[in-house]
Design a protein around this motif. Structure first.
Motif, PDB file in Angstrom:
ATOM      1  N   PRO A  28       0.826  -1.217   0.000  1.00  0.00           N
ATOM      2  CA  PRO A  28       0.000   0.000   0.000  1.00  0.00           C
ATOM      3  C   PRO A  28       0.858   1.264   0.000  1.00  0.00           C
ATOM      4  O   PRO A  28       1.947   1.300   0.582  1.00  0.00           O
ATOM      5  CB  PRO A  28      -0.810  -0.112   1.293  1.00  0.00           C
ATOM      6  CG  PRO A  28      -0.046  -1.045   2.157  1.00  0.00           C
ATOM      7  CD  PRO A  28       0.626  -1.999   1.227  1.00  0.00           C
ATOM      8  N   THR A  29       0.354   2.278  -0.682  1.00  0.00           N
ATOM      9  CA  THR A  29       1.048   3.558  -0.762  1.00  0.00           C
ATOM     10  C   THR A  29       0.167   4.657  -0.163  1.00  0.00           C
ATOM     11  O   THR A  29      -1.018   4.462   0.067  1.00  0.00           O
ATOM     12  CB  THR A  29       1.387   3.906  -2.220  1.00  0.00           C
ATOM     13  OG1 THR A  29       0.165   3.999  -2.967  1.00  0.00           O
ATOM     14  CG2 THR A  29       2.286   2.855  -2.841  1.00  0.00           C
ATOM     15  N   ARG A  30       0.805   5.812   0.080  1.00  0.00           N
ATOM     16  CA  ARG A  30       0.073   6.995   0.541  1.00  0.00           C
ATOM     17  C   ARG A  30       0.575   8.196  -0.234  1.00  0.00           C
ATOM     18  O   ARG A  30       1.739   8.581  -0.129  1.00  0.00           O
ATOM     19  CB  ARG A  30       0.270   7.211   2.045  1.00  0.00           C
ATOM     20  CG  ARG A  30      -0.626   6.340   2.910  1.00  0.00           C
ATOM     21  CD  ARG A  30      -0.446   6.627   4.379  1.00  0.00           C
ATOM     22  NE  ARG A  30      -0.530   8.043   4.691  1.00  0.00           N
ATOM     23  CZ  ARG A  30      -0.375   8.550   5.922  1.00  0.00           C
ATOM     24  NH1 ARG A  30      -0.134   7.725   6.930  1.00  0.00           N
ATOM     25  NH2 ARG A  30      -0.459   9.836   6.130  1.00  0.00           N
ATOM     26  N   ALA A  31      -0.317   8.787  -1.018  1.00  0.00           N
ATOM     27  CA  ALA A  31       0.068   9.882  -1.890  1.00  0.00           C
ATOM     28  C   ALA A  31       0.467  11.132  -1.124  1.00  0.00           C
ATOM     29  O   ALA A  31       1.157  12.000  -1.663  1.00  0.00           O
ATOM     30  CB  ALA A  31      -1.080  10.207  -2.849  1.00  0.00           C
ATOM     31  N   ASP A  32       0.054  11.236   0.159  1.00  0.00           N
ATOM     32  CA  ASP A  32       0.370  12.428   0.945  1.00  0.00           C
ATOM     33  C   ASP A  32       1.760  12.377   1.562  1.00  0.00           C
ATOM     34  O   ASP A  32       2.189  13.341   2.208  1.00  0.00           O
ATOM     35  CB  ASP A  32      -0.662  12.616   2.060  1.00  0.00           C
ATOM     36  CG  ASP A  32      -0.699  11.434   3.023  1.00  0.00           C
ATOM     37  OD1 ASP A  32      -0.673  10.283   2.544  1.00  0.00           O
ATOM     38  OD2 ASP A  32      -0.758  11.656   4.246  1.00  0.00           O
ATOM     39  N   LEU A  33       2.470  11.263   1.386  1.00  0.00           N
ATOM     40  CA  LEU A  33       3.788  11.111   1.989  1.00  0.00           C
ATOM     41  C   LEU A  33       4.871  11.111   0.910  1.00  0.00           C
ATOM     42  O   LEU A  33       4.613  10.741  -0.242  1.00  0.00           O
ATOM     43  CB  LEU A  33       3.872   9.796   2.775  1.00  0.00           C
ATOM     44  CG  LEU A  33       2.983   9.682   4.011  1.00  0.00           C
ATOM     45  CD1 LEU A  33       3.101   8.287   4.605  1.00  0.00           C
ATOM     46  CD2 LEU A  33       3.359  10.740   5.049  1.00  0.00           C
ATOM     47  N   PRO A  34       6.108  11.525   1.270  1.00  0.00           N
ATOM     48  CA  PRO A  34       7.208  11.433   0.304  1.00  0.00           C
ATOM     49  C   PRO A  34       7.371  10.006  -0.200  1.00  0.00           C
ATOM     50  O   PRO A  34       7.201   9.037   0.546  1.00  0.00           O
ATOM     51  CB  PRO A  34       8.427  11.870   1.132  1.00  0.00           C
ATOM     52  CG  PRO A  34       7.870  12.711   2.235  1.00  0.00           C
ATOM     53  CD  PRO A  34       6.531  12.104   2.559  1.00  0.00           C
ATOM     54  N   LYS A  35       7.691   9.892  -1.480  1.00  0.00           N
ATOM     55  CA  LYS A  35       7.888   8.583  -2.127  1.00  0.00           C
ATOM     56  C   LYS A  35       6.685   7.673  -1.918  1.00  0.00           C
ATOM     57  O   LYS A  35       6.810   6.444  -1.821  1.00  0.00           O
ATOM     58  CB  LYS A  35       9.175   7.926  -1.635  1.00  0.00           C
ATOM     59  CG  LYS A  35      10.429   8.651  -2.093  1.00  0.00           C
ATOM     60  CD  LYS A  35      11.696   7.980  -1.618  1.00  0.00           C
ATOM     61  CE  LYS A  35      11.994   8.327  -0.182  1.00  0.00           C
ATOM     62  NZ  LYS A  35      13.314   7.856   0.268  1.00  0.00           N
ATOM     63  N   ASN A  36       5.499   8.303  -1.815  1.00  0.00           N
ATOM     64  CA  ASN A  36       4.240   7.561  -1.645  1.00  0.00           C
ATOM     65  C   ASN A  36       4.240   6.678  -0.402  1.00  0.00           C
ATOM     66  O   ASN A  36       3.528   5.670  -0.335  1.00  0.00           O
ATOM     67  CB  ASN A  36       3.923   6.720  -2.884  1.00  0.00           C
ATOM     68  CG  ASN A  36       3.568   7.569  -4.081  1.00  0.00           C
ATOM     69  OD1 ASN A  36       2.840   8.545  -3.953  1.00  0.00           O
ATOM     70  ND2 ASN A  36       4.098   7.216  -5.237  1.00  0.00           N
ATOM     71  N   GLY A  37       5.042   7.058   0.592  1.00  0.00           N
ATOM     72  CA  GLY A  37       5.076   6.296   1.831  1.00  0.00           C
ATOM     73  C   GLY A  37       5.895   5.025   1.759  1.00  0.00           C
ATOM     74  O   GLY A  37       5.873   4.225   2.706  1.00  0.00           O
ATOM     75  N   LEU A  38       6.639   4.821   0.676  1.00  0.00           N
ATOM     76  CA  LEU A  38       7.441   3.601   0.540  1.00  0.00           C
ATOM     77  C   LEU A  38       8.845   3.821   1.081  1.00  0.00           C
ATOM     78  O   LEU A  38       9.855   3.501   0.434  1.00  0.00           O
ATOM     79  CB  LEU A  38       7.472   3.153  -0.924  1.00  0.00           C
ATOM     80  CG  LEU A  38       6.118   2.748  -1.509  1.00  0.00           C
ATOM     81  CD1 LEU A  38       6.290   2.265  -2.937  1.00  0.00           C
ATOM     82  CD2 LEU A  38       5.455   1.670  -0.657  1.00  0.00           C
ATOM     83  N   ASP A  39       8.912   4.362   2.279  1.00  0.00           N
ATOM     84  CA  ASP A  39      10.170   4.528   3.008  1.00  0.00           C
ATOM     85  C   ASP A  39      10.324   3.351   3.960  1.00  0.00           C
ATOM     86  O   ASP A  39       9.511   3.184   4.879  1.00  0.00           O
ATOM     87  CB  ASP A  39      10.170   5.827   3.819  1.00  0.00           C
ATOM     88  CG  ASP A  39      10.632   7.012   2.995  1.00  0.00           C
ATOM     89  OD1 ASP A  39      11.590   6.850   2.230  1.00  0.00           O
ATOM     90  OD2 ASP A  39      10.031   8.087   3.119  1.00  0.00           O
ATOM     91  N   ALA A  40      11.332   2.547   3.753  1.00  0.00           N
ATOM     92  CA  ALA A  40      11.563   1.384   4.617  1.00  0.00           C
ATOM     93  C   ALA A  40      12.801   1.643   5.464  1.00  0.00           C
ATOM     94  O   ALA A  40      13.911   1.754   4.939  1.00  0.00           O
ATOM     95  CB  ALA A  40      11.745   0.121   3.787  1.00  0.00           C
TER      96      ALA A  40
END
Length: 452
Positions: free
Chosen positions: A204-216
């Motif tokens: 799942p991604t989140r458009a409101d976050l940098p890099k769509n929230g794909l920060d691991a």
């Protein structure tokens, strides 16, 4: 699934390890010999001060500040007590999960989030993105030597070694966040690197976050070797991935069960030894802040316990079964070898100057008892100690001692880091008793313990 497969650049390097450490100091030798492990590896980042997080300034051309891998050798009366291998590039800028040992303890692996400073670099923004994964030969831990390296990244942030020793998983902080799997051949020789973007894994991604929230920020192999846990820290979600290999032996990852929501800034984690639970350490920073004062939380961090679904289930159901508070700004966490204790290392506000209104001189370690039947955590207490920016933490192989790496100390005449050592008392109740400190090169931040 789309895989981009590249070839690692492997260099076989020779190096002369430097002697040094606590051998002649009785107090340090006593603390070192309390540790029940064949050896302890500690990384020091010589490119940062703790205050670099506040003012961005790097150390000048001072030879005392140098990236170093220290090997501490307990219980060796009349023999070398430690060894140091300089110029093992590493960075404190990410989680204290940049150092890992092979299952046979004969090789250490290190990643660099940022490259070392070069002449003319004076601020944190001057440091280029890191790309290097280094393998260090520890077949004789008293004489560590560089074995080789691979180019990965950019900005590799955390790594984990497969229980079988044949794969290294790491996460990168590049523009397209992803996982890289590095093949290991023979005795720690680094092979091909396979890139697997998180966006290709039905995450799942989140458009409101940098890099769509794909920060691991972190990932960890399951003890059985068939799963990876990945911390999407900005989303506050944990994703579990199944690991397989195709007919040609290439690695394949696929999502296993629905992602699990935990507290925001789910920074690090640990599987229990039996693999039934994954315990997540959440820091709780304010990502919209523009200053360290605003970013560091004024509330405690937290631990969430996830019970995994059945390993043979095609659609497993994972669930959070318990949550507990630690202390402010926990970065590192550790689980005892028998799975009955969990600890976090909490830097609190030690990075601020003493004149700062939020400055604290003492960091803490939070200790918890863990119930493997229910997944419940029972907090034993918060134990204060003097340190600046402590991060990495580990139990020794015996499970009777707890070790925490401190980046710096206030008021020391010569700059140094250290390894704080506690004994775990069991009677009349579980508690921590401080044993002492082993001095290390400045910038100590990640610790790994040989288990046999």
């Amino acid at each position: 699934m789309h895989l981009r497969r590249t070839t690692a650049l492997l260099g076989i390097l020779g190096s002369q390890a430097c002697a040094g450490g606590p051998g002649s100091d009785p107090a340090q030798a006593s603390a070192l010999d309390a540790i029940g492990s064949p050896y302890v590896a500690v990384l020091s980042d010589g490119d940062f001060f703790a205050s670099t997080y506040v003012d961005g300034q790097l150390p000048g051309p001072d030879p005392r500040y140098r990236d170093t891998l220290s090997i501490l050798l307990p219980g060796r009366a009349g023999e070398p007590r430690s060894a140091r291998l300089p110029d093992v590039s590493n960075s404190v800028a990410g989680p204290p999960e940049v150092l890992a040992l092979a299952p046979d303890n004969r090789t250490a692996y290190v990643i660099e989030l940022l490259q070392p400073r070069a002449p003319g670099m004076v601020t944190r923004d001057d440091l280029p993105p890191g790309r290097r994964l280094t393998a260090v030969d520890l077949s004789n831990p008293a004489k560590p030597r560089l074995r080789g390296f691979a180019y990965v990244g950019p900005l590799p942030e955390a790594l984990s070694v497969h229980p079988g020793g044949r794969w290294i998983a790491l996460t990168t902080n590049a523009a397209e966040e992803g996982i890289q799997l590095v093949a290991v051949r023979g005795q720690g020789e680094l092979g091909p690197v396979t890139d697997i973007p998180l966006a290709a894994l039905d995450v799942p991604t989140r458009a409101d976050l940098p890099k769509n929230g794909l920060d691991a920020s972190y990932l960890a192999w399951h003890p059985g070797g068939k799963l990876l846990a990945v911390n999407l820290y900005r989303q506050g979600r944990i994703v579990f991935l199944r690991f397989t290999q195709d007919a040609a032996g290439a690695p394949v990852l696929s999502r296993w069960g629905a992602p699990v929501a935990v507290d925001e800034d789910a920074y690090t984690g640990r599987f229990t030894p039996d693999g039934r639970y994954y315990v997540v350490n959440a820091w709780g920073r304010n990502f919209n802040a523009t200053t360290p004062d605003q970013r560091l939380p004024e509330h405690p961090g937290s631990l969430s316990v996830i019970r995994l679904g059945a390993l043979d289930a095609p659609e497993p159901v994972h669930a959070v079964v318990h949550r507990a508070e630690s202390d402010r700004s926990p970065e590192g966490m550790a689980m005892s070898p028998d799975g009955t204790l969990v600890a976090t290392c909490n830097m609190r506000e030690t990075i601020f100057p003493e004149s700062h209104p939020r400055y604290t001189r003492e960091a803490t370690v939070s200790l918890f008892q863990f119930d493997g039947a229910t997944g419940a955590l029972a907090k034993v207490g918060d134990y204060p100690f003097e340190a600046v920016l402590p991060e990495g933490i580990a139990f020794d192989a015996s499970g009777r001692h707890l070790l925490a790496a401190s980046f710096e100390y206030r008021g020391s005449q010569e700059p140094h880091g250290g390894l704080e050592v506690w004994r775990i008392a069991r009677t009349p109740a579980v508690s921590l008793r401080h044993v002492g400190r082993v001095e290390l090169p400045p910038g100590a931040h990640a610790v790994a313990v040989a288990t046999h």
